[in-house]
Design an enzyme around this catalytic site. Structure first.
Site, PDB file in Angstrom:
ATOM      1  N   GLY A 117     -19.362  60.683 -21.846  1.00 56.39           N
ATOM      2  CA  GLY A 117     -18.716  60.142 -23.031  1.00 56.39           C
ATOM      3  C   GLY A 117     -19.238  58.788 -23.446  1.00 56.39           C
ATOM      4  O   GLY A 117     -18.876  58.276 -24.513  1.00 56.39           O
TER       5      GLY A 117
ATOM      6  N   ASN B 196     -13.251  58.894 -24.691  1.00 57.70           N
ATOM      7  CA  ASN B 196     -14.674  59.171 -24.925  1.00 57.70           C
ATOM      8  C   ASN B 196     -14.977  60.650 -24.734  1.00 57.70           C
ATOM      9  O   ASN B 196     -15.729  61.258 -25.503  1.00 57.70           O
ATOM     10  CB  ASN B 196     -15.544  58.338 -23.979  1.00 57.70           C
ATOM     11  CG  ASN B 196     -15.666  56.904 -24.430  1.00 57.70           C
ATOM     12  OD1 ASN B 196     -15.268  56.551 -25.537  1.00 57.70           O
ATOM     13  ND2 ASN B 196     -16.224  56.063 -23.577  1.00 57.70           N
TER      14      ASN B 196
ATOM     15  N   SER C 220     -13.705  61.018 -11.705  1.00 58.34           N
ATOM     16  CA  SER C 220     -14.510  59.861 -11.317  1.00 58.34           C
ATOM     17  C   SER C 220     -15.575  60.270 -10.313  1.00 58.34           C
ATOM     18  O   SER C 220     -15.322  61.091  -9.414  1.00 58.34           O
ATOM     19  CB  SER C 220     -13.607  58.786 -10.699  1.00 58.34           C
ATOM     20  OG  SER C 220     -14.386  57.749 -10.134  1.00 58.34           O
TER      21      SER C 220
ATOM     22  N   SER D 155     -31.277  54.159 -14.796  1.00 59.51           N
ATOM     23  CA  SER D 155     -31.378  52.838 -14.174  1.00 59.51           C
ATOM     24  C   SER D 155     -31.581  51.785 -15.264  1.00 59.51           C
ATOM     25  O   SER D 155     -31.381  52.061 -16.455  1.00 59.51           O
ATOM     26  CB  SER D 155     -32.520  52.809 -13.156  1.00 59.51           C
ATOM     27  OG  SER D 155     -32.483  51.602 -12.422  1.00 59.51           O
TER      28      SER D 155
ATOM     29  N   LYS E 297     -32.726  45.517 -15.205  1.00 56.28           N
ATOM     30  CA  LYS E 297     -32.059  44.489 -14.403  1.00 56.28           C
ATOM     31  C   LYS E 297     -32.144  44.780 -12.912  1.00 56.28           C
ATOM     32  O   LYS E 297     -31.768  43.934 -12.085  1.00 56.28           O
ATOM     33  CB  LYS E 297     -30.600  44.363 -14.844  1.00 56.28           C
ATOM     34  CG  LYS E 297     -30.449  43.825 -16.259  1.00 56.28           C
ATOM     35  CD  LYS E 297     -29.000  43.823 -16.718  1.00 56.28           C
ATOM     36  CE  LYS E 297     -28.876  43.226 -18.114  1.00 56.28           C
ATOM     37  NZ  LYS E 297     -29.607  43.982 -19.149  1.00 56.28           N
TER      38      LYS E 297
ATOM     39  N   ASN F 205     -32.453  46.893 -22.685  1.00 53.11           N
ATOM     40  CA  ASN F 205     -31.184  46.891 -23.395  1.00 53.11           C
ATOM     41  C   ASN F 205     -31.196  47.927 -24.512  1.00 53.11           C
ATOM     42  O   ASN F 205     -32.202  48.097 -25.207  1.00 53.11           O
ATOM     43  CB  ASN F 205     -30.924  45.506 -23.989  1.00 53.11           C
ATOM     44  CG  ASN F 205     -30.807  44.446 -22.900  1.00 53.11           C
ATOM     45  OD1 ASN F 205     -29.735  44.196 -22.393  1.00 53.11           O
ATOM     46  ND2 ASN F 205     -31.923  43.833 -22.533  1.00 53.11           N
TER      47      ASN F 205
ATOM     48  N   GLY G 232     -26.928  48.849 -29.858  1.00 52.91           N
ATOM     49  CA  GLY G 232     -25.763  49.556 -30.362  1.00 52.91           C
ATOM     50  C   GLY G 232     -24.929  50.252 -29.325  1.00 52.91           C
ATOM     51  O   GLY G 232     -23.916  50.868 -29.655  1.00 52.91           O
TER      52      GLY G 232
ATOM     53  N   THR H 189     -26.481  32.919 -25.548  1.00 48.07           N
ATOM     54  CA  THR H 189     -26.463  32.173 -24.292  1.00 48.07           C
ATOM     55  C   THR H 189     -27.474  31.029 -24.263  1.00 48.07           C
ATOM     56  O   THR H 189     -27.170  29.926 -23.837  1.00 48.07           O
ATOM     57  CB  THR H 189     -26.744  33.119 -23.110  1.00 48.07           C
ATOM     58  OG1 THR H 189     -27.948  33.845 -23.372  1.00 48.07           O
ATOM     59  CG2 THR H 189     -25.602  34.101 -22.934  1.00 48.07           C
TER      60      THR H 189
ATOM     61  N   ARG I 172     -24.599  33.179 -18.714  1.00 46.33           N
ATOM     62  CA  ARG I 172     -23.399  33.638 -18.033  1.00 46.33           C
ATOM     63  C   ARG I 172     -23.732  33.951 -16.581  1.00 46.33           C
ATOM     64  O   ARG I 172     -24.908  34.086 -16.214  1.00 46.33           O
ATOM     65  CB  ARG I 172     -22.839  34.873 -18.745  1.00 46.33           C
ATOM     66  CG  ARG I 172     -22.415  34.612 -20.178  1.00 46.33           C
ATOM     67  CD  ARG I 172     -21.993  35.894 -20.870  1.00 46.33           C
ATOM     68  NE  ARG I 172     -23.095  36.854 -20.972  1.00 46.33           N
ATOM     69  CZ  ARG I 172     -22.974  38.060 -21.518  1.00 46.33           C
ATOM     70  NH1 ARG I 172     -21.808  38.453 -22.002  1.00 46.33           N
ATOM     71  NH2 ARG I 172     -24.012  38.865 -21.572  1.00 46.33           N
TER      72      ARG I 172
END
Length: 626
Positions: free
Chosen positions: A306, A334, A357, A422, A425, A462, A465, A487, A555
């Protein structure tokens, strides 16, 4: 679709009164064309025309009328919607008139009378002039009215600039010209071809190349820019878009070349310029035949189905004729949304939507035991970096051990391929989310060594949307009047669209042989501050005047730039030149499994420092200890 067909049918139903008026007009046109043909032949002197010729046209007139009406009917000159008449109607009109001219000497021969040899040619000219004049007068009057409105003080229409003087630009101008429902007027056209400059496209001046866009926006008081170059790549369009977004005008664009091919270029096909148009690279393309080859007829499970990536996976997989598609998600809203969408768009699809889950061992076991999926796409994960810094144990439980449970079940129940989502990051991670994904990559590599299932990971940057990504946040901040929070002015990221990400995942499934980490060549990274500025400008605002940008500092867990490959990994190409494979990193399996067990205990305990154990498993993980 039914309503659209009814509208089209309505347009094609020409009122009987209009047909009658056209017939009456044609009767006069035939008679007038015959008279004028003799009048011109005798140097505009009626008295010089032979009585024999006047008698001839009176005798053949009734026959002429009947045959002309039949010919006009055959060429659909009575059931066309003339307010939308195009070159096709003009050609039909011309051919019909030409046929009518040819039969003139035949009629004379049949009735035993004669006319001047030049009569058919003059008759053809006058009949074409009158019939076209009557039929195209509506369009001509409306164009003149639009021009009058454009130059009048009462004009409230939107001034448009068209970029591209080709077939697409011509089609857009044509529709705007002929429509009563579009509050737009084309003031000028831009094209980089110097040979076009100073000329006109459907009466609209072609005023220069891209270097004149800003000047002409001011000169013609442009409100909206329409980019009508469907054959241009994103790389070619980017510099044009960069110029246009500085003007503050609304920007719209034709999505692609298929509109030209299908012949359906129109204003309804235009879409607003999106932020992904400014990425400066073309979307990734995949071999659809390869994808269909391994998806068609298979039972497929998508965990996290979802979410942003998961739901797009479901859409594309559904279009490739799977035997059965199973969607597993913990978030019922979702799951419900993607269920309803797939039922609507793919009514024949064997769809199963389950709530559960990946952390629930018994639930995962039951799903695999019941449905025996042949291919698994594992998209379920916690991905929000700052939130996972505050709840590291949850990141480990869901990302690491959720992946382990699903991947182990795939091994036990004979799944053929397991594709894990994956992230970049995971490379030299500075946050728990990235480190947890790196451990997931190690888990699937470890399982791949001893299982018949082919385990692979797909790593990308990234996603524009996606839920929780920076674009929706920026849009919300802009809608609220700002400020837009960034940031750092120097922070950079790689970006890709959701369809690109899913294309990579599907292609990885086709290439999978087991143990690979697939990586997309995403071109040059982009500064987040540039992304924010572009989005503000695309929204029609001025940066730091209408909407301010504020820098709030990195952050927790964030780093200034992302990497796609670890230094230890090699890089080799696949058949798709934008997809690469990283070489798996060697590590001790027994030690890794012992570390995993310790990580499980520490995360379940809630009190221990899970970051220390993560650091043992992923030596490249760096974090600031409190």
């Amino acid at each position: 679709m039914k309503k659209l067909n009814e509208v089209r049918a309505g347009l094609l139903k020409v009122p009987v009164t209009r047909i009658a008026l056209l017939i009456v007009a044609d009767l006069f046109a035939i008679l007038l064309s015959e008279v004028l043909s003799l009048y011109v032949r005798y140097d505009f002197k009626f008295m010089d025309v032979s009585r024999e010729f006047w008698e001839a046209i009176l005798v053949i007139y009734p026959f002429n009328v009947v045959l002309t009406l039949i010919i006009f009917y055959i060429f659909k000159l009575y059931n066309s919607v003339w307010r939308y008449a195009s070159d096709k109607e003009l050609v039909n009109n011309g051919i019909a008139v030409f046929v009518c001219a040819i039969i003139q000497p035949i009629l004379c021969w049949i009735v035993g009378m004669r006319l001047p040899a030049s009569f058919p040619f003059a008759y053809c000219f006058f009949l074409l002039l009158f019939t076209c004049g009557v039929r195209f007068s509506y369009r001509i009057l409306r164009v003149l009215q639009n021009r009058r409105l454009m130059h009048s003080g009462r004009n409230e229409r939107i001034n448009c600039m068209i970029i591209g003087a080709g077939a697409a630009g011509n089609a857009i101008i044509k529709e705007i010209e002929s429509s009563n429902y579009l509050s737009m007027q084309v003031a000028c056209v831009i094209d980089d071809n110097p040979g076009c400059h100073g000329k006109y496209l459907r009466g609209v001046p072609i005023v220069g190349g891209r270097d004149t866009i800003s000047d002409n926006v001011q000169k013609y008081a442009i409100d909206e820019i329409i980019i009508a170059i469907p054959s241009a790549s994103r790389q070619d369009l980017k510099p044009i878009l960069e110029i246009c977004k500085e003007t503050g005008c609304r920007m719209r664009i034709l999505p692609g070349m298929y509109q030209i091919i299908n012949g359906d270029v129109n204003v309804s096909q235009l879409r607003d310029v999106q932020i992904e148009d400014l990425l400066g690279r073309d979307p990734i393309t995949v071999n659809v035949d390869e994808i269909i080859g391994y998806v068609k007829g298979k039972v497929i499970l998508v965990t996290g189905g979802g979410g942003s990536i998961g739901s797009e996976l479901c859409r594309q997989i559904a279009g490739h004729d799977p035997k059965q598609l199973i969607v597993l998600d913990i978030y019922e809203n979702n799951a419900y949304e993607i269920q309803q969408e797939l039922k609507r768009d793919f009514p024949e699809l064997d769809l199963v939507v389950l709530i559960g889950s990946v952390r629930n061992t018994a639930r995962v076991e039951e799903v695999f035991k019941t449905y025996r999926p042949e291919i698994v796409y594992h998209a379920a994960a916690h991905k929000h970096v700052p939130l996972m810094e505050d709840s590291p144990n949850e990141a480990v439980k869901n990302n690491v051990f959720g992946t382990l449970k699903v991947a182990a079940a795939a091994d036990r129940y004979g799944t053929r391929r397991f594709v894990m989502i994956s992230t970049d990051k995971a490379v030299n991670p500075t946050n728990v989310m990235g480190a947890s994904k790196r451990i997931c990559e190690m888990i699937i590599q470890n399982l791949n060594r001893r299982s018949r299932t082919e385990y692979v990971a797909v790593r990308f940057g990234n996603v524009l949307g996606s839920n929780g990504s920076v674009i929706p946040l920026f849009k919300k901040q802009i809608a609220q009047g700002g400020p837009v929070t960034v940031t750092s002015p120097d922070i950079i990221r790689y970006f890709m669209t959701i369809p690109e990400a899913v294309s990579l995942v599907l292609q990885a499934g086709a290439y999978a042989k087991g143990g690979e980490i697939f990586v997309l060549d995403m071109g040059e990274p982009m500064k987040i501050v540039d992304l924010a500025q572009n989005l503000i400008k695309l929204s029609g605002y001025r940066v730091n005047e209408d909407i301010k940008i504020e820098f709030i500092g990195l952050r927790p867990g964030e780093k200034m730039y992302e990497e796609l490959l670890m230094n230890e990994e090699g890089l080799r190409e696949t058949a798709n030149k934008m997809i690469y494979i990283g070489k798996p990193i060697e590590y001790d399996e027994d030690v890794f499994e012992e570390q995993l067990e310790r990580l499980r205990q520490v995360s379940a305990d809630e009190g221990g420092d899970v970051r220390e154990v993560i650091k043992e498993i992923v030596p490249t993980y760096h974090y600031e200890s409190e």
